[in-house]
Write a protein that holds these residues in place. Sequence first.
Motif, PDB file in Angstrom:
ATOM      1  N   SER A 122       7.004   8.892   9.503  1.00 38.07           N
ATOM      2  CA  SER A 122       6.284   9.258   8.094  1.00 38.07           C
ATOM      3  C   SER A 122       5.636  10.693   8.207  1.00 38.07           C
ATOM      4  O   SER A 122       6.008  11.664   7.611  1.00 38.07           O
ATOM      5  N   VAL A 123       5.075  10.928   9.306  1.00 45.29           N
ATOM      6  CA  VAL A 123       4.336  12.405   9.401  1.00 45.29           C
ATOM      7  C   VAL A 123       5.251  13.248   9.972  1.00 45.29           C
ATOM      8  O   VAL A 123       5.171  14.530   9.411  1.00 45.29           O
ATOM      9  N   HIS A 124       5.992  12.829  10.847  1.00 46.86           N
ATOM     10  CA  HIS A 124       7.000  13.959  11.378  1.00 46.86           C
ATOM     11  C   HIS A 124       7.850  14.488  10.526  1.00 46.86           C
ATOM     12  O   HIS A 124       8.173  15.415  10.298  1.00 46.86           O
ATOM     13  N   ALA A 125       8.377  13.465   9.553  1.00 44.61           N
ATOM     14  CA  ALA A 125       9.381  13.857   8.303  1.00 44.61           C
ATOM     15  C   ALA A 125       8.626  14.868   7.473  1.00 44.61           C
ATOM     16  O   ALA A 125       9.120  15.967   7.095  1.00 44.61           O
ATOM     17  N   GLY A 126       7.364  14.647   7.007  1.00 40.92           N
ATOM     18  CA  GLY A 126       6.358  15.699   6.209  1.00 40.92           C
ATOM     19  C   GLY A 126       6.530  16.979   6.867  1.00 40.92           C
ATOM     20  O   GLY A 126       6.528  18.057   6.344  1.00 40.92           O
ATOM     21  N   ALA A 127       6.237  16.859   8.252  1.00 37.96           N
ATOM     22  CA  ALA A 127       6.029  18.032   9.071  1.00 37.96           C
ATOM     23  C   ALA A 127       7.228  18.864   9.273  1.00 37.96           C
ATOM     24  O   ALA A 127       7.315  20.043   9.189  1.00 37.96           O
ATOM     25  N   LEU A 128       8.343  18.225   9.370  1.00 33.00           N
ATOM     26  CA  LEU A 128       9.812  18.875   9.526  1.00 33.00           C
ATOM     27  C   LEU A 128      10.098  19.405   8.177  1.00 33.00           C
ATOM     28  O   LEU A 128      10.551  20.339   8.231  1.00 33.00           O
ATOM     29  N   LEU A 129      10.042  18.813   6.871  1.00 35.20           N
ATOM     30  CA  LEU A 129      10.213  19.489   5.832  1.00 35.20           C
ATOM     31  C   LEU A 129       9.360  20.728   5.511  1.00 35.20           C
ATOM     32  O   LEU A 129       9.710  21.412   4.392  1.00 35.20           O
ATOM     33  N   ALA A 130       8.158  20.614   5.997  1.00 38.71           N
ATOM     34  CA  ALA A 130       7.253  21.873   5.908  1.00 38.71           C
ATOM     35  C   ALA A 130       7.476  22.925   7.031  1.00 38.71           C
ATOM     36  O   ALA A 130       6.801  23.941   6.931  1.00 38.71           O
ATOM     37  N   HIS A 131       8.442  22.836   7.665  1.00 37.92           N
ATOM     38  CA  HIS A 131       8.879  23.781   8.750  1.00 37.92           C
ATOM     39  C   HIS A 131       7.593  23.933   9.455  1.00 37.92           C
ATOM     40  O   HIS A 131       7.213  25.180  10.052  1.00 37.92           O
ATOM     41  N   ALA A 132       6.893  23.060  10.037  1.00 40.23           N
ATOM     42  CA  ALA A 132       5.636  23.014  11.115  1.00 40.23           C
ATOM     43  C   ALA A 132       6.023  23.576  12.348  1.00 40.23           C
ATOM     44  O   ALA A 132       7.286  23.663  12.602  1.00 40.23           O
ATOM     45  N   GLU A 133       5.048  24.138  13.062  1.00 41.00           N
ATOM     46  CA  GLU A 133       5.025  25.029  14.358  1.00 41.00           C
ATOM     47  C   GLU A 133       5.244  23.950  15.374  1.00 41.00           C
ATOM     48  O   GLU A 133       4.654  22.721  15.171  1.00 41.00           O
ATOM     49  N   GLU A 134       5.650  24.319  16.515  1.00 43.12           N
ATOM     50  CA  GLU A 134       5.509  23.118  17.705  1.00 43.12           C
ATOM     51  C   GLU A 134       4.221  22.381  17.945  1.00 43.12           C
ATOM     52  O   GLU A 134       4.224  21.260  18.042  1.00 43.12           O
TER      53      GLU A 134
ATOM     54  N   LYS B  19       0.816  -1.030   0.083  1.00 45.91           N
ATOM     55  CA  LYS B  19      -0.034   0.023  -0.163  1.00 45.91           C
ATOM     56  C   LYS B  19       0.862   1.242  -0.045  1.00 45.91           C
ATOM     57  O   LYS B  19       0.358   2.285  -0.249  1.00 45.91           O
ATOM     58  N   ARG B  20       2.045   1.020   0.351  1.00 42.97           N
ATOM     59  CA  ARG B  20       3.046   2.203   0.422  1.00 42.97           C
ATOM     60  C   ARG B  20       2.417   3.643   1.379  1.00 42.97           C
ATOM     61  O   ARG B  20       2.470   4.475   1.069  1.00 42.97           O
ATOM     62  N   ILE B  21       1.900   2.961   2.476  1.00 44.56           N
ATOM     63  CA  ILE B  21       1.226   3.612   3.424  1.00 44.56           C
ATOM     64  C   ILE B  21       2.182   4.668   4.052  1.00 44.56           C
ATOM     65  O   ILE B  21       1.802   5.849   4.359  1.00 44.56           O
ATOM     66  N   ARG B  22       3.303   4.352   4.514  1.00 40.75           N
ATOM     67  CA  ARG B  22       4.226   5.289   4.912  1.00 40.75           C
ATOM     68  C   ARG B  22       4.544   6.381   4.150  1.00 40.75           C
ATOM     69  O   ARG B  22       4.442   7.625   4.444  1.00 40.75           O
ATOM     70  N   PRO B  23       4.855   6.220   2.853  1.00 41.31           N
ATOM     71  CA  PRO B  23       5.277   7.119   1.893  1.00 41.31           C
ATOM     72  C   PRO B  23       4.122   8.100   1.753  1.00 41.31           C
ATOM     73  O   PRO B  23       4.152   9.442   1.645  1.00 41.31           O
ATOM     74  N   LEU B  24       2.743   7.509   1.742  1.00 44.04           N
ATOM     75  CA  LEU B  24       1.657   8.070   1.336  1.00 44.04           C
ATOM     76  C   LEU B  24       1.274   9.196   2.355  1.00 44.04           C
ATOM     77  O   LEU B  24       0.849  10.231   2.114  1.00 44.04           O
ATOM     78  N   LEU B  25       1.617   8.871   3.496  1.00 42.34           N
ATOM     79  CA  LEU B  25       1.608   9.779   4.881  1.00 42.34           C
ATOM     80  C   LEU B  25       2.131  10.932   4.608  1.00 42.34           C
ATOM     81  O   LEU B  25       1.889  11.844   5.021  1.00 42.34           O
ATOM     82  N   LEU B  26       3.615  10.467   4.160  1.00 44.79           N
ATOM     83  CA  LEU B  26       4.539  11.604   4.291  1.00 44.79           C
ATOM     84  C   LEU B  26       4.310  12.477   3.378  1.00 44.79           C
ATOM     85  O   LEU B  26       4.029  13.775   3.470  1.00 44.79           O
ATOM     86  N   PHE B  27       3.919  12.188   1.982  1.00 41.00           N
ATOM     87  CA  PHE B  27       3.559  13.087   0.938  1.00 41.00           C
ATOM     88  C   PHE B  27       1.994  13.970   1.453  1.00 41.00           C
ATOM     89  O   PHE B  27       2.077  15.030   1.104  1.00 41.00           O
ATOM     90  N   ALA B  28       1.116  13.200   1.872  1.00 43.96           N
ATOM     91  CA  ALA B  28      -0.077  13.871   2.395  1.00 43.96           C
ATOM     92  C   ALA B  28       0.103  14.815   3.275  1.00 43.96           C
ATOM     93  O   ALA B  28      -0.787  15.895   3.456  1.00 43.96           O
ATOM     94  N   THR B  29       1.037  14.461   4.087  1.00 44.73           N
ATOM     95  CA  THR B  29       1.388  15.705   5.359  1.00 44.73           C
ATOM     96  C   THR B  29       2.101  17.001   4.689  1.00 44.73           C
ATOM     97  O   THR B  29       1.472  18.065   4.934  1.00 44.73           O
ATOM     98  N   LEU B  30       2.757  16.670   3.653  1.00 50.84           N
ATOM     99  CA  LEU B  30       3.584  17.840   2.857  1.00 50.84           C
ATOM    100  C   LEU B  30       2.160  18.472   2.416  1.00 50.84           C
ATOM    101  O   LEU B  30       2.082  19.765   2.339  1.00 50.84           O
TER     102      LEU B  30
END
Lengths: 297, 297
Positions: free
Chosen positions: B191-203, B47-58
Amino acid sequence: MGNRLLDEFAYEYKHLLEAELRKLVDRLEAPPIIKKAMHYSLDAGGKRIRPLLLFATLAAFGIDPKKGLLAAAAVEMIHTYSLIHDDLPSMDDDDYRRGKLTNHKVFGEATAILAGDALLTYSFEVLGMIPNEAGSSDTKLKLMVEFAKAGGAEGMVGGQVADMEGENKELSIEELEYIHIHKTGKLLGFSVHAGALLAHAEEDQLENLRAFAHHLGLAFQIQDDILDLEGNPELLGKPVGSDASNHKSTYPQLLTMDGAKKALHHHIDESKRYLKRTGLNTSLLIEITDLVASRDH
Amino acid sequence: MGNRLLDEFAYEYKHLLEAELRKLVDRLEAPPIIKKAMHYSLDAGGKRIRPLLLFATLAAFGIDPKKGLLAAAAVEMIHTYSLIHDDLPSMDDDDYRRGKLTNHKVFGEATAILAGDALLTYSFEVLGMIPNEAGSSDTKLKLMVEFAKAGGAEGMVGGQVADMEGENKELSIEELEYIHIHKTGKLLGFSVHAGALLAHAEEDQLENLRAFAHHLGLAFQIQDDILDLEGNPELLGKPVGSDASNHKSTYPQLLTMDGAKKALHHHIDESKRYLKRTGLNTSLLIEITDLVASRDH
């Protein structure tokens, strides 16, 4: 041996390294059995040649070797993981290493595989722990990428694959060198390179140190093959002639024992030639090089 | 399902991811057999669920998901290595995964272990390849350290150890959750955290996304346990009831099937509640959450 300078240096930094390795595994919040299996193989001793190379490279630049403590711990962890996996029944199927039972003989195969996986993974985290005073983010990032290259399919793992494929075959000297440059050489090279990066070495120094490590790695492996035939099994912690009984090609077999010893001295001489060209205070690195040529285990 | 938005998104990004994975392994200068073994398991679909989570977070941050392509490839590599090692005879001893022979059944145990090692090691290098426009050195370094924590003794490997130790034992619900939070949850969370870090998410966004991923991970595992009893073996690519025959504790066993389904819906609701609190455009993440709850394989 009576190499005063190196003896004292090795004594001091092996102790520091071993204390650091224990501390790093102790702090993990993980099931006790995996920490026990990680400790077991990290504690198994050995020459700690990779960490010593890293420390001695820093010393050559006049920098406090302690700055390399975490990098040295990471290198010893990746080396230890590779030994645990290499010893597995489906790989070399070794029951003993350095006179101690191998990891899977004590903890079982599954835990041994996972202890290796955990050490490999942790080694990257440990590189990331290097304090900013010792290495900038850019330096750490470069270290991690070089480390992955040295340890992975283009490095140590690739060498192990080639080694397995070469069993029961008559290899050429080029094929044998491919195996050793990758299986052993890349990580020895990384150890020197990591010290140089942490010391902010200049480009030509990096090049000369790279060539030094290349020849040292080959010398190391040739001496390994010689010891497998002429060494003392008690000092080695394994029976003599195990390469032949494992159907592995060796330098003495391809070059004769006399030829292998000539090749050893050629690579030792080349190592020292490149060290000299760095213009650094390389007395410890020279002593390590001599130790590689004359070691008995 | 008819989830239009996610269907198109998943179609596009799964293809991009799979092309990237192929390219990344192709470029390695390594013995062909190890590349073949790495490709084999990366190509095995899923399902590639982890990559999809990362992409969807971005996407939730309004950022081009392609910025996460290398991070997503790294996550899929570490996930794939874990499957290869978990399937080994000394671990779960599985001959099939997703209807295909497992890696060691095709390439032999030694090569399978090394293919896993190579994928794990390469995943760190791949994170280091993220271009500076997508992530600064500091961000990449943080990613690598978080990645190591999620994958190692304090994360996925620790969960696998606890899972093995829990076999043939009556586990408490807390012990079962420990296993799943570590074995599956940490990497989903990364996966979610990586997307958020690349998006400069706030704390506070990071905190809410962390809680989202925690509940999603538990929901994912509960549904896995439910499918193991009620699923269609053809869609699953494995026989129904394999957890029981492997003597593994499951949610339906500890909570009854009805209780497990209630727990599933609780965690799905909590996932969505935390998503809402981020204030982001989380429509894709919501659809992924629904998919986890209703998936049939």
